[in-house]
Scaffold this motif. Structure first.
Motif, mmCIF file in Angstrom:
data_model
loop_
_atom_site.group_PDB
_atom_site.id
_atom_site.type_symbol
_atom_site.label_atom_id
_atom_site.label_comp_id
_atom_site.label_asym_id
_atom_site.label_seq_id
_atom_site.Cartn_x
_atom_site.Cartn_y
_atom_site.Cartn_z
ATOM 1 N N PRO A 109 0.675 -35.899 41.257
ATOM 2 C CA PRO A 109 0.769 -37.169 40.529
ATOM 3 C C PRO A 109 -0.044 -38.272 41.201
ATOM 4 N N ASP A 116 2.117 -35.372 31.551
ATOM 5 C CA ASP A 116 1.885 -34.595 32.769
ATOM 6 C C ASP A 116 3.175 -34.285 33.515
ATOM 7 N N ARG A 117 4.311 -34.693 32.971
ATOM 8 C CA ARG A 117 5.593 -34.517 33.648
ATOM 9 C C ARG A 117 6.474 -33.517 32.903
ATOM 10 N N THR A 166 -1.607 -40.156 36.169
ATOM 11 C CA THR A 166 -0.540 -39.341 35.587
ATOM 12 C C THR A 166 0.078 -40.026 34.372
ATOM 13 N N ASP A 216 4.910 -41.066 41.287
ATOM 14 C CA ASP A 216 3.458 -40.919 41.438
ATOM 15 C C ASP A 216 2.973 -41.666 42.677
ATOM 16 N N ALA A 241 6.248 -33.749 38.560
ATOM 17 C CA ALA A 241 4.812 -33.831 38.275
ATOM 18 C C ALA A 241 4.029 -33.151 39.390
ATOM 19 N N SER A 299 3.523 -32.552 44.903
ATOM 20 C CA SER A 299 4.350 -32.737 43.711
ATOM 21 C C SER A 299 5.411 -33.790 43.980
#
Length: 173
Positions: free
Chosen positions: A115, A123-124, A119, A80, A112, A90
């Motif tokens: 991110p 979310d992954r 996050t 992230d 993700a 991403s």
């Protein structure tokens, strides 16, 4: 010992790492990070073959790929911070998974879409058990590329994006 006892560590970039990434910031489609996680041997053995199978297909489709980032003592969420620092849409984190009794060298890929600090794990997307005796390199590269394309097309990831690549893998064989 500290890494095991402090799961909060390894999720953010140190100030000097942030500064090192700043000159490389751009407008990227994807940023890749490789970190040992709980099995450095897993990424040492499996990251390069997966990336070798994955990157040519992305580059052939004109994906803008950020410089590969190697992270010491990183966690999944480090992707992230890297994606934010590099301005990537991403993130893919290749990380050594928790060693099990039968798979001490298993690698995972966590993906993700957009991110950032907000996050969550929900979310992954995760591809687990990447190794010759599990999900092989070619299949892992295919699944990662498929998920990245789906993330970009639908502009989401995680529980809202189902991985249907197994159906495509069967059709491909």
């Amino acid at each position: 010992q500290t890494y095991l006892m402090r799961p909060d560590l390894g999720r953010t970039l140190a100030a000097d790492a942030q500064a090192a990434l700043k000159p490389h910031a751009g407008a990227y489609d994807v940023a890749f990070a490789v970190t040992g996680g709980l099995s450095a041997g897993a990424v040492q053995a499996h990251a390069a073959p997966v990336l070798a199978g994955l990157l040519p297909s992305l580059l052939a489709q004109s994906w803008r790929v950020a410089p590969l980032i190697i992270v010491q003592r990183g966690r999944v969420a480090i992707g992230d911070a890297i994606a934010e620092a590099l301005n990537a849409d991403s993130a893919v984190v290749l990380i050594g998974e928790r060693p099990g009794l039968s798979a001490p060298d298993s690698m995972g890929a966590y993906l993700a879409w957009q991110p950032g600090t907000q996050t969550t794990d929900a979310d992954r997307n995760c591809i687990s058990n990447i190794r010759p005796e599990g999900i092989g390199y070619t299949d892992a590269a295919f699944k990662i590329a498929h998920l990245l394309r789906a993330m970009r097309a639908r502009r989401l990831s995680g529980v809202r994006l189902k991985d249907d690549s197994d159906r495509l893998l069967i059709d491909r064989k």
